[in-house]
Scaffold this motif. Structure first.
Motif, PDB file in Angstrom:
ATOM      1  N   VAL A 411      29.753  44.103  35.421  1.00  0.00           N
ATOM      2  CA  VAL A 411      28.461  43.752  36.208  1.00  0.00           C
ATOM      3  C   VAL A 411      29.091  45.214  37.792  1.00  0.00           C
ATOM      4  CG1 VAL A 411      27.049  42.098  37.201  1.00  0.00           C
ATOM      5  CG2 VAL A 411      29.567  42.089  37.704  1.00  0.00           C
ATOM      6  N   CYS A 412      30.093  45.412  36.966  1.00  0.00           N
ATOM      7  CA  CYS A 412      30.905  46.623  38.445  1.00  0.00           C
ATOM      8  C   CYS A 412      31.396  47.471  36.998  1.00  0.00           C
ATOM      9  CB  CYS A 412      32.198  46.061  38.329  1.00  0.00           C
ATOM     10  SG  CYS A 412      33.268  45.101  36.916  1.00  0.00           S
ATOM     11  N   LEU A 577      33.154  51.499  42.680  1.00  0.00           N
ATOM     12  CA  LEU A 577      31.257  50.666  42.471  1.00  0.00           C
ATOM     13  C   LEU A 577      30.382  51.334  43.131  1.00  0.00           C
ATOM     14  CD1 LEU A 577      32.960  46.926  42.958  1.00  0.00           C
ATOM     15  CD2 LEU A 577      32.911  48.602  40.870  1.00  0.00           C
ATOM     16  N   GLU A 581      26.861  50.905  40.169  1.00  0.00           N
ATOM     17  CA  GLU A 581      26.635  49.986  40.830  1.00  0.00           C
ATOM     18  C   GLU A 581      24.984  50.122  40.766  1.00  0.00           C
ATOM     19  OE1 GLU A 581      29.477  46.445  40.659  1.00  0.00           O
ATOM     20  OE2 GLU A 581      28.499  47.256  43.081  1.00  0.00           O
ATOM     21  N   SER A 941      19.101  47.333  36.872  1.00  0.00           N
ATOM     22  CA  SER A 941      20.485  47.659  36.619  1.00  0.00           C
ATOM     23  C   SER A 941      20.255  49.206  35.854  1.00  0.00           C
ATOM     24  CB  SER A 941      20.414  46.342  36.029  1.00  0.00           C
ATOM     25  OG  SER A 941      19.337  46.649  33.791  1.00  0.00           O
ATOM     26  N   CYS A 947      24.261  47.175  33.872  1.00  0.00           N
ATOM     27  CA  CYS A 947      25.467  46.846  35.344  1.00  0.00           C
ATOM     28  C   CYS A 947      24.543  46.711  36.780  1.00  0.00           C
ATOM     29  CB  CYS A 947      25.992  48.688  35.774  1.00  0.00           C
ATOM     30  SG  CYS A 947      27.471  47.779  37.120  1.00  0.00           S
ATOM     31  N   GLU A 949      22.206  47.081  40.545  1.00  0.00           N
ATOM     32  CA  GLU A 949      22.063  47.935  41.486  1.00  0.00           C
ATOM     33  C   GLU A 949      22.408  47.671  42.183  1.00  0.00           C
ATOM     34  OE1 GLU A 949      19.268  51.905  41.959  1.00  0.00           O
ATOM     35  OE2 GLU A 949      18.464  49.693  41.776  1.00  0.00           O
ATOM     36  N   TYR A 950      24.136  46.901  42.807  1.00  0.00           N
ATOM     37  CA  TYR A 950      23.745  45.903  44.194  1.00  0.00           C
ATOM     38  C   TYR A 950      23.693  47.682  45.277  1.00  0.00           C
ATOM     39  CZ  TYR A 950      26.698  42.393  41.008  1.00  0.00           C
ATOM     40  OH  TYR A 950      27.065  41.219  40.888  1.00  0.00           O
ATOM     41  N   LYS A 951      24.107  48.579  45.181  1.00  0.00           N
ATOM     42  CA  LYS A 951      24.139  49.335  45.710  1.00  0.00           C
ATOM     43  C   LYS A 951      22.643  49.881  46.793  1.00  0.00           C
ATOM     44  CE  LYS A 951      28.866  49.155  45.248  1.00  0.00           C
ATOM     45  NZ  LYS A 951      28.985  48.149  46.563  1.00  0.00           N
TER      46      LYS A 951
END
Length: 986
Positions: A411-412, A577, A581, A941, A947, A949-951
């Motif tokens: 996840v990073c 990240l 991410e 992801s 990974c 897609e937090y961003k």
């Protein structure tokens, strides 16, 4: 009398041999000065004086009758030290520029008048220098007498006793009594500043040597301290506009405390506990910088963490987390006994280690018998050592009989591994941290090293202050953009999700304007892939003018940044990240790799592609074979030779098919085919995306085992809790972002009774597969035997060398700080066509804003550690940063509760109105579980690695009355899930 001050700001004369100014009548008798005490055994001998200057020319001189040859430019103090002569000093320090204010290091030079300071006087050919004469002795004693006359009477009994340079220097110059009394004007009643939770400032003990101010400026680069006032009124101040350390710009890195030669700045822990008795060098367990520290102890009680000067990643510097935030290791929240429960709605029941291990083994065997061999798996931790991580992946492959093992690097930085291995042949960064000191142009994309990797951030800032150019590619105005002491030459505030487009546009300029390093490309890279790449990047849709519409960055700035990167000298790229991410995280990594190859910025110091790893052992956990498709050294499980090597050593047959990634495990759990998991040191409920989906998967499992320090958010859905160890209780190694393998040394016994490696071993044995390791060093020996890049790594080598950077093998016996010299690991560098494909996460009328996430200096990751220290005083809650225009449109004022909603879910936070974010973008951290930031993030992801897609999350923000119903329900559940029945109450 009134003595002149020596600091230029004070109005005194530089050659005036007196310390801090004062008024005092003659005081008869009474010295208050003891014989000089020998240094404590643990105290590192500090090597003061300006560093040796690297010069091809040498000079020969005579010091106290001894002839010495040193590089031209070396200070007389350093030259004297090289001959074994110690010159008294107070303001000099080997990590600071020479200052010459304390007037203790005076020397005489034949043929020259006066008594110059040895720290600021360069050695010259033929000099004859005297460091010990009657005249110098009188001057030094007089100077020291003035210092002590304005010093508290408790000098002999203060908490710095035995660890105070002022005391040591008083003994060194032979001062036995002080003629000046305390009846006149002095500083002895100045009030202390105890606002900082970790150290205090006692101005009555300050000698205004300026070392703290200089350390803040030169080492940390924060410029939070200054000298205010003149002459007698001069004193250290934490910023002109602030009254105390806590409310100032001080970042509590500890550089000032480390530099202070008296007890003026001192750790509160030393005041409360006393001076330490012994120490051990170990490695910080926070970010990927991998700082070395001396853990200073009294018995098994930790007194303080002191940054280790010989640490090759940090060179004696630190940040607030590594320096001070170690209290979590002994926090009352730590669960030190194993616990089990049949259902997650039951209270926890404290049990013995044997019962917990046997229960876990029985459940895992039952699940596999019922659902099949692939119905269970494990997750390794990037907070744990290489040795512990290696054992978990071995447990899964050799004992569980499948490849269902993954790590938090999923996840990073999993795109880093895939992208750099594809283009360069090695899943790691190309440089050591010190390489930045030779960079002429620094590109920072999707990273905020000042907050997330602060010790390296300080090193980078020093290089920028020395003249390197800076390009920042980030939606936010990070500290590198807005710092008053550093000015980014280009800030490209791109829209979240458009990294690939903007890097391709930079490449477009490099190619179309003839800025390529053609010799490098022809000699070092695959020509066919290069030609395909050139055809791609020169397309009109990759021009800055076309990309400007996509990214929201002007074409002029894109062209300017590209030209600077390609023509400005040694150019280095650092990314974090904010690159990985994304749904195109791997694509961006490969685009960055392409750009560096095209410009020849690889294979030497000052250049390279450098991923800033998030956690302390992200690199190591990947190296150790934690991904479901790879053994150690990134060899695919389908590789017959690699698999045969492990089969022969482990005595079992291994699966040639890759196992499940973390997202696949959760999906399979929701589907009912994945029923058991062993999680070592990870809180996937708080750290992984789409929290509701994550919880649904965990709830659908029949045996969730969590091995950790605390009952974290994931443990709320666990059936077995195995208490883990902090880094202070471990022997092993971490591998930092520069591939540096550092020793972790145990300074106290495991509070839970067993090391994490022993717990994994116990579980393997209970499942019928004994492991026979007696110490983590034996695990490293097995890693070295099976992992080509670690072939010559051993504890003996690490103890001797301090640390090494892999590859460390027959070809590179001392490690390899700079990768890809002469040729790439894969042979020829490979260019990859990196098409920009917009993320599926789109803004629209319902969700018009884009949410991106990140970290803050004082907190770390999901906050499990730092929230249990005084660091929370700086960051008590996660807040939502929103631009003034967006806030005004929604009627939001600073501090208001706002509802943050996406297509996945909703949460509530307090708003912070700031121009650090551009219009249309909001930002939050995720350090506090109450904020539930990952309830909002989607399950989108990266195409290659999953990974998350937090961003990039499309959201809406509106005023609210407080926490959402989901947050309240979750809090109620957590309270219920953490009920514990002690063993004695059964």
């Amino acid at each position: 009398m009134r003595a002149g001050r020596l600091h230029p700001l004070s109005g005194g004369q530089r050659d005036d041999p007196f310390p801090r100014g004062f008024r005092s009548p003659h005081r008869p008798g009474g010295s208050g000065i003891s014989e000089r005490r020998p240094p404590m055994p643990l105290v590192e001998e500090i090597d003061y004086g300006t560093p040796k200057v690297v010069s091809e020319k040498s000079v020969t001189l005579t010091i106290d009758g001894r002839q010495v040859t040193v590089p031209e430019g070396t200070s007389l103090m350093r030259a004297a030290m090289d001959t074994g002569i110690t010159v008294p000093k107070l303001c000099a320090s080997d990590n600071l520029k020479a200052f010459g204010s304390c007037r203790l290091c005076l020397v005489e030079i034949e043929g020259r008048p006066g008594t110059p300071a040895s720290c600021t006087t360069p050695a010259m050919e033929g000099m004859v220098v005297h460091t010990q004469t009657d005249r110098l002795a009188r001057l030094r004693k007089g100077v020291m007498e003035l210092y002590i006359s304005d010093h508290p009477l408790d000098c002999l009994t203060c908490s710095a006793n035995g660890d105070c340079e002022l005391q040591d220097m008083a003994g060194a110059v032979g001062l036995r009594e002080v003629r000046y009394g305390y009846e006149g004007e002095n500083h002895l009643h100045d009030s202390k500043d105890v606002s900082n939770p970790y150290f205090q400032y006692d101005p009555s003990k300050c000698i205004v040597c300026n070392r703290c101010v200089r350390a803040c400026e030169e080492v940390q680069g924060t410029f939070a301290l200054t000298i205010e006032g003149r002459g007698f009124e001069s004193r250290v101040s934490p910023g002109a506009a602030h009254d105390n350390f806590f409310s100032s710009e001080c970042v509590s890195c500890g550089a000032c405390v480390q530099a202070c030669p008296t007890a003026t700045l001192m750790e509160k822990s030393v005041i409360e506990i006393g001076q330490p008795e012994h120490s051990e060098v170990t490695t910080c367990a926070y970010c990927g910088v991998g700082c070395s520290f001396k853990a200073e102890m009294r018995g098994e009680q930790i007194v303080r963490m002191v940054p280790y000067k010989d640490g090759k990643a940090n060179h004696g510097h630190s940040c607030v987390k590594g320096r001070f935030a170690y209290g979590y290791a002994l926090h009352k929240d730590r669960q030190l006994e194993p616990m089990i429960r049949e259902k997650i709605t039951d209270p926890w029941r404290v049990v013995s280690w044997d019962e917990a291990i046997q229960y876990t083994a029985k459940e895992f065997r039952r699940i596999q018998d019922k659902y099949g061999r692939s119905s269970i798996g494990g997750i390794t931790s990037s907070r744990c050592t290489n040795e512990e991580t290696y054992l978990v992946q071995k447990l899964v492959r050799a004992v569980f009989g499948n490849n269902n093992v993954d790590t938090c690097a999923r996840v990073c930085h999993s795109p880093t591994g895939y992208g750099l291995k594809t283009t360069y042949g090695t899943s790691a960064g190309t440089q050591d941290f010190d390489s930045v000191e030779e960079s002429d142009v620094i590109v920072v994309i999707g990273a905020n090293p000042v907050d997330a990797h602060p010790v390296f951030g300080s090193q980078m800032k020093r290089r920028l202050r020395d003249g390197a150019k800076l390009i920042v590619i980030d939606p936010r105005k990070t500290d590198l953009v807005k710092s008053p002491h550093i000015k980014a030459d280009f800030h490209l505030p791109l829209r979240p999700g458009t990294n690939v487009a903007i890097v391709s546009a930079l490449a477009h300029v490099v190619v179309t304007e003839g800025l390529l390093d053609e010799a490098f490309v022809r000699e070092r890279t695959d020509w066919e892939s290069f030609q395909d790449w050139v055809q791609f990047v020169t397309r009109p849709e990759n021009s800055p003018e076309a990309v400007a519409e996509i990214c929201g960055v002007s074409a002029e700035d894109i062209r300017g940044a590209a030209r600077l990167y390609a023509t400005g000298g040694n150019a280095a790229i650092y990314y974090g990240l904010g690159v990985t991410e994304h749904s195109q995280g791997t694509t961006t990594v490969m685009a960055i790799a392409n750009l560096a190859m095209a410009t020849g910025n690889l294979g030497r110091r000052g250049v390279g592609v450098n991923p800033l790893r998030g956690q302390n052992n992200v690199q190591g956990s990947c190296d150790m074979g934690s991904f479901p498709h790879e053994f150690t050294d990134y060899r695919h499980v389908s590789n017959d030779a690699a698999r045969a090597q492990f089969e022969a050593l482990w005595g079992v047959s291994l699966d040639a098919e890759p196992g499940l990634r973390i997202p696949n495990m959760i999906d399979a759990a929701v589907d009912g085919t994945y029923k058991g998991i062993y999680i070592q040191g990870e809180d996937i409920v708080q750290s992984d995306p789409d929290t509701t989906h994550m919880i649904a998967g965990l709830k659908n499992m029949e045996c969730v085992v969590v091995q950790d320090l605390f009952l974290n958010e994931t443990a709320d859905y666990a059936h077995v809790f195995l208490p883990g160890c902090s880094f202070l209780e471990k022997d092993g190694t971490f591998t930092n972002a520069e591939r540096r393998i550092n020793r972790v040394r145990k300074v106290m016994s495991p509070k839970n009774g067993y090391g994490d490696w022993e717990i994994t071993q116990m579980l393997a044995k209970a499942m019928g597969y004994p492991m026979h390791y007696n110490h983590p060093s034996e695990i490293m020996d097995e890693i070295a035997a099976t992992t080509p890049n670690f072939a010559l790594v051993s504890y003996a080598k690490l103890d001797e060398a301090g640390s090494v950077q892999w590859p460390c093998n027959d070809e590179h016996p001392d490690g390899m700080p700079i990768m890809h010299i002469g040729q790439f690991s894969r042979g020829k560098g490979y260019f990859v066509v990196t098409e920009y494909i917009a993320t599926d996460e789109k803004t629209g009328p319902l969700f018009p804003l884009l949410l991106t996430t990140g970290r803050i200096l004082s907190q770390y990751n999901v906050g499990a550690q730092t929230r249990r220290t005084h660091n929370s005083m700086w960051h008590e809650e996660d807040r939502l940063d929103i631009h003034p225009k967006d806030a005004e449109d929604r009627g939001v004022r600073d501090g208001d509760w706002v509802k943050l909603e996406s297509r996945s879910g909703a949460t509530s936070l307090r708003a912070r109105i700031t121009e650090k974010v551009p219009p249309g973008v909001v930002y939050t951290t995720f350090h506090h579980p109450a904020s539930q930031a990952n309830v909002v993030t989607t399950d989108n992801s990266d195409w290659a690695t999953n990974c998350p897609e937090y961003k990039v999350t499309a959201v809406q923000v509106q005023r609210s009355n407080g926490p959402t119903e989901w947050q309240r329900e979750y809090g109620d559940h957590s309270t219920q899930a953490r009920r514990i029945i002690p063993a004695a109450a059964e």
